[in-house]
Design a protein around this motif. Structure first.
Motif, PDB file in Angstrom:
ATOM      1  N   ILE A 172       0.836  -1.200   0.000  1.00  0.00           N
ATOM      2  CA  ILE A 172       0.000   0.000   0.000  1.00  0.00           C
ATOM      3  C   ILE A 172       0.874   1.254   0.000  1.00  0.00           C
ATOM      4  O   ILE A 172       1.710   1.434   0.893  1.00  0.00           O
ATOM      5  CB  ILE A 172      -0.946   0.005   1.218  1.00  0.00           C
ATOM      6  CG1 ILE A 172      -1.900  -1.194   1.152  1.00  0.00           C
ATOM      7  CG2 ILE A 172      -1.743   1.313   1.279  1.00  0.00           C
ATOM      8  CD1 ILE A 172      -2.743  -1.373   2.403  1.00  0.00           C
ATOM      9  N   LEU A 173       0.693   2.101  -1.007  1.00  0.00           N
ATOM     10  CA  LEU A 173       1.416   3.373  -1.042  1.00  0.00           C
ATOM     11  C   LEU A 173       0.777   4.374  -0.090  1.00  0.00           C
ATOM     12  O   LEU A 173       1.460   5.019   0.705  1.00  0.00           O
ATOM     13  CB  LEU A 173       1.420   3.956  -2.461  1.00  0.00           C
ATOM     14  CG  LEU A 173       2.023   3.100  -3.576  1.00  0.00           C
ATOM     15  CD1 LEU A 173       1.950   3.858  -4.901  1.00  0.00           C
ATOM     16  CD2 LEU A 173       3.455   2.728  -3.257  1.00  0.00           C
ATOM     17  N   TYR A 174      -0.539   4.490  -0.185  1.00  0.00           N
ATOM     18  CA  TYR A 174      -1.259   5.413   0.691  1.00  0.00           C
ATOM     19  C   TYR A 174      -2.755   5.135   0.642  1.00  0.00           C
ATOM     20  O   TYR A 174      -3.259   4.454  -0.262  1.00  0.00           O
ATOM     21  CB  TYR A 174      -0.988   6.875   0.308  1.00  0.00           C
ATOM     22  CG  TYR A 174      -1.369   7.257  -1.098  1.00  0.00           C
ATOM     23  CD1 TYR A 174      -2.658   7.708  -1.418  1.00  0.00           C
ATOM     24  CD2 TYR A 174      -0.433   7.177  -2.137  1.00  0.00           C
ATOM     25  CE1 TYR A 174      -2.991   8.061  -2.716  1.00  0.00           C
ATOM     26  CE2 TYR A 174      -0.767   7.527  -3.432  1.00  0.00           C
ATOM     27  CZ  TYR A 174      -2.051   7.967  -3.718  1.00  0.00           C
ATOM     28  OH  TYR A 174      -2.391   8.307  -5.002  1.00  0.00           O
ATOM     29  N   PHE A 175      -3.445   5.639   1.659  1.00  0.00           N
ATOM     30  CA  PHE A 175      -4.906   5.661   1.695  1.00  0.00           C
ATOM     31  C   PHE A 175      -5.346   7.097   1.415  1.00  0.00           C
ATOM     32  O   PHE A 175      -4.772   8.040   1.970  1.00  0.00           O
ATOM     33  CB  PHE A 175      -5.436   5.249   3.071  1.00  0.00           C
ATOM     34  CG  PHE A 175      -5.162   3.823   3.452  1.00  0.00           C
ATOM     35  CD1 PHE A 175      -6.119   2.831   3.240  1.00  0.00           C
ATOM     36  CD2 PHE A 175      -3.971   3.469   4.059  1.00  0.00           C
ATOM     37  CE1 PHE A 175      -5.886   1.524   3.616  1.00  0.00           C
ATOM     38  CE2 PHE A 175      -3.730   2.155   4.440  1.00  0.00           C
ATOM     39  CZ  PHE A 175      -4.684   1.177   4.214  1.00  0.00           C
ATOM     40  N   GLU A 176      -6.365   7.235   0.586  1.00  0.00           N
ATOM     41  CA  GLU A 176      -6.907   8.560   0.309  1.00  0.00           C
ATOM     42  C   GLU A 176      -8.408   8.571   0.596  1.00  0.00           C
ATOM     43  O   GLU A 176      -9.143   7.708   0.112  1.00  0.00           O
ATOM     44  CB  GLU A 176      -6.677   8.951  -1.154  1.00  0.00           C
ATOM     45  CG  GLU A 176      -7.235  10.329  -1.503  1.00  0.00           C
ATOM     46  CD  GLU A 176      -7.038  10.700  -2.955  1.00  0.00           C
ATOM     47  OE1 GLU A 176      -7.411  11.828  -3.337  1.00  0.00           O
ATOM     48  OE2 GLU A 176      -6.506   9.857  -3.723  1.00  0.00           O
TER      49      GLU A 176
ATOM     50  N   LYS B 165     -15.879   7.486   0.820  1.00  0.00           N
ATOM     51  CA  LYS B 165     -15.042   6.365   0.425  1.00  0.00           C
ATOM     52  C   LYS B 165     -13.572   6.601   0.767  1.00  0.00           C
ATOM     53  O   LYS B 165     -13.107   7.741   0.838  1.00  0.00           O
ATOM     54  CB  LYS B 165     -15.157   6.107  -1.086  1.00  0.00           C
ATOM     55  CG  LYS B 165     -16.424   5.371  -1.500  1.00  0.00           C
ATOM     56  CD  LYS B 165     -16.365   5.012  -2.983  1.00  0.00           C
ATOM     57  CE  LYS B 165     -17.597   4.234  -3.410  1.00  0.00           C
ATOM     58  NZ  LYS B 165     -17.541   3.882  -4.855  1.00  0.00           N
ATOM     59  N   VAL B 166     -12.873   5.487   0.949  1.00  0.00           N
ATOM     60  CA  VAL B 166     -11.421   5.510   1.088  1.00  0.00           C
ATOM     61  C   VAL B 166     -10.842   4.681  -0.050  1.00  0.00           C
ATOM     62  O   VAL B 166     -11.318   3.568  -0.328  1.00  0.00           O
ATOM     63  CB  VAL B 166     -10.974   4.945   2.444  1.00  0.00           C
ATOM     64  CG1 VAL B 166      -9.453   4.759   2.480  1.00  0.00           C
ATOM     65  CG2 VAL B 166     -11.405   5.862   3.584  1.00  0.00           C
ATOM     66  N   TYR B 167      -9.816   5.218  -0.701  1.00  0.00           N
ATOM     67  CA  TYR B 167      -9.161   4.527  -1.801  1.00  0.00           C
ATOM     68  C   TYR B 167      -7.800   4.015  -1.326  1.00  0.00           C
ATOM     69  O   TYR B 167      -7.016   4.761  -0.729  1.00  0.00           O
ATOM     70  CB  TYR B 167      -9.000   5.460  -3.000  1.00  0.00           C
ATOM     71  CG  TYR B 167     -10.336   5.875  -3.577  1.00  0.00           C
ATOM     72  CD1 TYR B 167     -10.935   5.140  -4.585  1.00  0.00           C
ATOM     73  CD2 TYR B 167     -11.007   6.996  -3.073  1.00  0.00           C
ATOM     74  CE1 TYR B 167     -12.173   5.506  -5.105  1.00  0.00           C
ATOM     75  CE2 TYR B 167     -12.246   7.369  -3.576  1.00  0.00           C
ATOM     76  CZ  TYR B 167     -12.823   6.617  -4.595  1.00  0.00           C
ATOM     77  OH  TYR B 167     -14.053   6.977  -5.090  1.00  0.00           O
ATOM     78  N   ILE B 168      -7.544   2.739  -1.586  1.00  0.00           N
ATOM     79  CA  ILE B 168      -6.274   2.102  -1.222  1.00  0.00           C
ATOM     80  C   ILE B 168      -5.427   2.061  -2.484  1.00  0.00           C
ATOM     81  O   ILE B 168      -5.759   1.354  -3.445  1.00  0.00           O
ATOM     82  CB  ILE B 168      -6.500   0.678  -0.691  1.00  0.00           C
ATOM     83  CG1 ILE B 168      -7.504   0.683   0.466  1.00  0.00           C
ATOM     84  CG2 ILE B 168      -5.173   0.064  -0.253  1.00  0.00           C
ATOM     85  CD1 ILE B 168      -7.982  -0.703   0.846  1.00  0.00           C
ATOM     86  N   VAL B 169      -4.346   2.803  -2.494  1.00  0.00           N
ATOM     87  CA  VAL B 169      -3.532   2.934  -3.700  1.00  0.00           C
ATOM     88  C   VAL B 169      -2.260   2.102  -3.572  1.00  0.00           C
ATOM     89  O   VAL B 169      -1.477   2.266  -2.637  1.00  0.00           O
ATOM     90  CB  VAL B 169      -3.174   4.414  -3.957  1.00  0.00           C
ATOM     91  CG1 VAL B 169      -2.323   4.540  -5.218  1.00  0.00           C
ATOM     92  CG2 VAL B 169      -4.438   5.256  -4.077  1.00  0.00           C
ATOM     93  N   THR B 170      -2.066   1.181  -4.523  1.00  0.00           N
ATOM     94  CA  THR B 170      -0.827   0.420  -4.624  1.00  0.00           C
ATOM     95  C   THR B 170      -0.164   0.762  -5.961  1.00  0.00           C
ATOM     96  O   THR B 170      -0.703   1.527  -6.750  1.00  0.00           O
ATOM     97  CB  THR B 170      -1.086  -1.102  -4.548  1.00  0.00           C
ATOM     98  OG1 THR B 170      -1.719  -1.530  -5.762  1.00  0.00           O
ATOM     99  CG2 THR B 170      -1.976  -1.446  -3.357  1.00  0.00           C
ATOM    100  N   GLU B 171       0.995   0.179  -6.219  1.00  0.00           N
ATOM    101  CA  GLU B 171       1.679   0.420  -7.493  1.00  0.00           C
ATOM    102  C   GLU B 171       0.852  -0.109  -8.661  1.00  0.00           C
ATOM    103  O   GLU B 171       0.874   0.452  -9.765  1.00  0.00           O
ATOM    104  CB  GLU B 171       3.055  -0.266  -7.494  1.00  0.00           C
ATOM    105  CG  GLU B 171       4.069   0.350  -6.548  1.00  0.00           C
ATOM    106  CD  GLU B 171       4.909   1.406  -7.242  1.00  0.00           C
ATOM    107  OE1 GLU B 171       4.501   1.906  -8.299  1.00  0.00           O
ATOM    108  OE2 GLU B 171       5.990   1.718  -6.704  1.00  0.00           O
ATOM    109  N   GLU B 172       0.121  -1.199  -8.436  1.00  0.00           N
ATOM    110  CA  GLU B 172      -0.575  -1.877  -9.527  1.00  0.00           C
ATOM    111  C   GLU B 172      -2.057  -1.543  -9.618  1.00  0.00           C
ATOM    112  O   GLU B 172      -2.618  -1.481 -10.708  1.00  0.00           O
ATOM    113  CB  GLU B 172      -0.420  -3.405  -9.360  1.00  0.00           C
ATOM    114  CG  GLU B 172       1.016  -3.892  -9.262  1.00  0.00           C
ATOM    115  CD  GLU B 172       1.798  -3.669 -10.536  1.00  0.00           C
ATOM    116  OE1 GLU B 172       1.165  -3.652 -11.609  1.00  0.00           O
ATOM    117  OE2 GLU B 172       3.031  -3.495 -10.452  1.00  0.00           O
ATOM    118  N   GLU B 173      -2.720  -1.342  -8.478  1.00  0.00           N
ATOM    119  CA  GLU B 173      -4.175  -1.212  -8.480  1.00  0.00           C
ATOM    120  C   GLU B 173      -4.638  -0.165  -7.479  1.00  0.00           C
ATOM    121  O   GLU B 173      -3.875   0.260  -6.597  1.00  0.00           O
ATOM    122  CB  GLU B 173      -4.834  -2.554  -8.113  1.00  0.00           C
ATOM    123  CG  GLU B 173      -4.579  -3.691  -9.074  1.00  0.00           C
ATOM    124  CD  GLU B 173      -5.270  -4.964  -8.634  1.00  0.00           C
ATOM    125  OE1 GLU B 173      -6.487  -5.098  -8.859  1.00  0.00           O
ATOM    126  OE2 GLU B 173      -4.581  -5.824  -8.035  1.00  0.00           O
TER     127      GLU B 173
END
Length: 242
Positions: free
Chosen positions: A148-152, A157-165
């Motif tokens: 996980i890079l970061y939560f936004e 809603k909360v978005y879970i951002v990774t390198e791929e998805e």
């Protein structure tokens, strides 16, 4: 939060170690819960009854049960806890290898040695696989925290951002932040709407962080000093504004 046990039959030593570890943890922005034991038998009992320690600081020469036999029994219930021997007797070092101790510190241990060992233990724990689990659209999901890079947070809603998805869920960022304290991986709350994985921070300026995918995330004005202190402590370096 790290759950830590200190086991030594010298009450003075356990008292000074507890204060020292609390001070080191605070300086490194790590939440700790410390429990003290004065013999090997009692710390083993705590483990067998379900106390999930992350680190056990263990003396070897104790009356009721020594640190070698105590660690041998602990390993029957917990293969992952980091056992750190803090002892006056170097001659037990070879004997202790059977229980796979994380480190072997010889008394008297300096504050510098204790802090170096503590930070190494934190790094080891942080590198383990932990998962963030959540439900969305009646399905259970999990994402490796290390990915996980970061939560936004955006509206509800909360978005879970990774390198791929990018994944999404209905949640509050405050609740996610609290839940992540138990997974040992450090996250920086740089903004009311962003929770950033420290391991994926490429760089820090006065007013934003840069994560591994190149995104610049603003740091709230009221959080800049704290984030700078936390980041510099984790990096073991100094922040300079140029």
């Amino acid at each position: 939060m790290l759950n830590i046990a200190i086991c030594d039959d010298d009450i003075q030593i356990t008292g000074s170690m507890e204060m020292l570890i609390q001070s080191i943890a605070k300086r490194n922005f790590v939440d700790v819960d410390i429990e003290v034991f004065w013999d090997g038998e009692s710390v083993v009992d705590a483990v067998t009854k379900g106390s999930g320690f992350d680190i056990i600081y263990l003396d070897i020469e104790m009356e009721k049960e020594n640190g070698i036999t105590a660690a041998t029994r602990i390993r029957m219930y917990d293969k992952n806890v980091l056992i750190i021997y803090v002892t006056s007797y170097e001659n037990h070092m070879r004997e202790s290898f059977a229980v796979h101790p994380f480190q072997f510190l010889v008394k008297p241990v300096s504050e510098g040695q204790m802090e170096e060992c503590f930070k190494a233990a934190c790094e080891d724990i942080n590198n383990r696989d932990f998962y963030f689990r959540y439900s969305f659209q009646r399905m259970n999901h999990k994402v490796a925290v290390r990915d996980i890079l970061y939560f936004e947070s955006k509206k509800r809603k909360v978005y879970i951002v990774t390198e791929e998805e990018i994944f999404e869920l209905y949640a509050k960022l405050n609740e996610i932040e609290n839940s992540l304290k138990d997974c040992k991986v450090p996250f920086l709350r740089v903004h009311q709407s962003y929770l950033v994985n420290y391991k994926h921070v490429k760089g820090l300026t006065y007013n934003f962080v840069v994560v591994d995918n190149g995104k610049q995330i603003s740091i709230s004005e009221d959080r800049r000093k704290l984030i700078s202190e936390q980041y510099c402590s984790m990096e073991d370096t100094f922040y300079v504004d140029v």
